[in-house]
Design an enzyme around this catalytic site. Sequence first.
Site, PDB file in Angstrom:
ATOM      1  N   THR A  11       0.923  -0.885  -0.347  1.00 18.24           N
ATOM      2  CA  THR A  11       0.051   0.232  -0.011  1.00 18.24           C
ATOM      3  C   THR A  11       0.954   1.347   0.153  1.00 18.24           C
ATOM      4  O   THR A  11       2.214   0.668   0.366  1.00 18.24           O
ATOM      5  CB  THR A  11      -1.094   0.353   1.785  1.00 18.24           C
ATOM      6  OG1 THR A  11      -1.849  -0.992   1.090  1.00 18.24           O
ATOM      7  CG2 THR A  11      -1.562   0.869   1.284  1.00 18.24           C
TER       8      THR A  11
ATOM      9  N   THR B 146      -4.522   1.061  -2.803  1.00 15.39           N
ATOM     10  CA  THR B 146      -3.598   0.424  -2.752  1.00 15.39           C
ATOM     11  C   THR B 146      -3.864  -0.506  -3.704  1.00 15.39           C
ATOM     12  O   THR B 146      -4.872  -0.169  -4.699  1.00 15.39           O
ATOM     13  CB  THR B 146      -3.317  -0.631  -1.222  1.00 15.39           C
ATOM     14  OG1 THR B 146      -2.833  -1.605  -1.235  1.00 15.39           O
ATOM     15  CG2 THR B 146      -5.207  -0.955  -1.126  1.00 15.39           C
TER      16      THR B 146
ATOM     17  N   SER C 171     -11.029  -3.616   4.916  1.00 21.52           N
ATOM     18  CA  SER C 171      -9.156  -2.979   4.861  1.00 21.52           C
ATOM     19  C   SER C 171      -8.707  -2.628   6.201  1.00 21.52           C
ATOM     20  O   SER C 171      -9.073  -2.623   6.971  1.00 21.52           O
ATOM     21  CB  SER C 171      -9.645  -1.651   4.282  1.00 21.52           C
ATOM     22  OG  SER C 171      -7.884  -1.100   3.892  1.00 21.52           O
TER      23      SER C 171
ATOM     24  N   GLY D  45       1.509  -0.987   4.449  1.00 20.73           N
ATOM     25  CA  GLY D  45       2.223  -2.337   5.766  1.00 20.73           C
ATOM     26  C   GLY D  45       1.169  -3.170   6.218  1.00 20.73           C
ATOM     27  O   GLY D  45       1.712  -4.385   6.592  1.00 20.73           O
TER      28      GLY D  45
END
Length: 570
Positions: A379, A397, A450, A471
Amino acid sequence: MNRFKIIAFISYCLTIGSHVIIAQTYARNGMVVSSSKIASEVGIEILKKGGNAIDASVATAFALAVTHPTAGNIGGGGFLVFMDSSGTTTTIDFREKAPMKASSDMFLDKDGNLPKGIDHRGRESTSNHIGLKSVGVPGTVAGLYLAHEKYGHLPWADLVQPAIDLAENGFELPWSLANSAIYFDANTKIQFLKDYFRKDNGKLISFGEVWKQPELANTLSEIRDKGHDGFYKGIVAKEIARYMKENGGIITKKDLRNYSAVERKPIKGTYKDYDIYSMPPPSSGGVALIEMMNLMELADLDSIAFNSTKYVHLLAEVMRRAFADRAEHLGDPDFNLNTPINKLTSKEFAKKRFENINLSKASPSDSTKFGQIYDGNSTTHFSLIDKDGNAVSLTYTLEHGYGSGMGSPELGFIFNNEMGDFNPIPNETTRTGLIGTKPNIIQPEKRMLSSMTPTIVAKDGKPYLVIGSPGGKTIINTVFQTVLNVLEYDMQIDRAIEAVKIHHQWLPDRISYEEHLLSPDTKRNLELMGHMLIPRSNLGALMGIVIDPKNKILIGASDSSRPEGAAIGY
């Protein structure tokens, strides 16, 4: 400053190890902090031309789609948090959606198992991350267009043009992308990705050579001229649908035509005298962040030394509880109408959760109940503020690095593989981290859950801290710890970003930690308390800005783990 805040600073200095501290950047009139210096400079130029924070965010995001193809994108999706100078806050949800032909068992074999295969990186992966069926309907262009339509100032075309110029004229290939070119040439079987960094003569572009992307420039030109419809209708949409149909994908022209971004009310919490704003579902980041900050507010941090065994244990137990609650309750709010967000983010709920934290022993993670699904590691995030004090925190992302690795050569961009963020096997949750809880099961036109956590903290009703990180599964916890470092321990933004980070995700039941930042004694004591420890070279790549209201100074820092990133101000 109390003695444990002094200890926090000393601990930070002693444990910084091999981390490289990037000097803070100071400015008065505007700041952009992203994973690409070129993209940050594009954003600053828009601010200098009179654009506001939203304008600069649109330009920065499109520039990242050219200069940071690992995660910068028009083939993926994400979230934007916007706070104006008066403290009024909103969010834009442009998370990808499942295509209309998607189903809850679409990635399973005839025996109901999730098969494995080799993905675009040449690595073993599960079927929900491989091929064009793994692609969710992209949301980035719709999200940026909606943000500009409602809150932008400069003409749309002026914001897309810098990215077109970068794609047409090219830029010097940085070391990280040169390494990607070499890696994919040797390891991928996907021709699009194998050719992605090639010149017209068929040779790979080398470090320092100019990389041009004419097909991407053409696609961006359609978006410049026709806005939202330049991607979701017309020749771009037609080519996406054709490519999908001929290569095993399920996204259609109707899927693209029906996609829309959504403006949503932010998640709001408090920590002492600060107000914290972050993304609501389908991001789990805001809910989990507020729950964890509420739990830490109940702890007697004046009696717990920063980075001590007790401190790391407390962080892990707080993370464990928030991630278990995330898996049980959170998913696309348009499909989960009774999500108990107010309960999960309440101070009263935190008190109940805090009561069963044992400060001398690790809690069990029960795999028969709940769990966690994550975004991929690649991302990207940027933080931005303009001269009037309007602030944007934006995370988007492609899921895995370079997404699915697939794309039409006619269009020049890479599709995501975000369908892998749905729970792939309904009702099956295991200790290894496979989750099957109902809120995040695949359904047509549903947005996958998400971990992205773009966040803005306000002080006295004005933007104070703008922060976020890539991350994957670590995003929520790296943002949480950085916010805590600034608000509780008075760390400067660069120190808060570089300080020790850990990660616990409930399942699998283990602590990931930055290997050079925990002492041998701390690691040994944590293991005696019942924790399993897994070293990582790095957790997150935070991009942050702190606003000093007294001196009217903007202070920005880019994580040292992204050497091509930069905080640019003026």
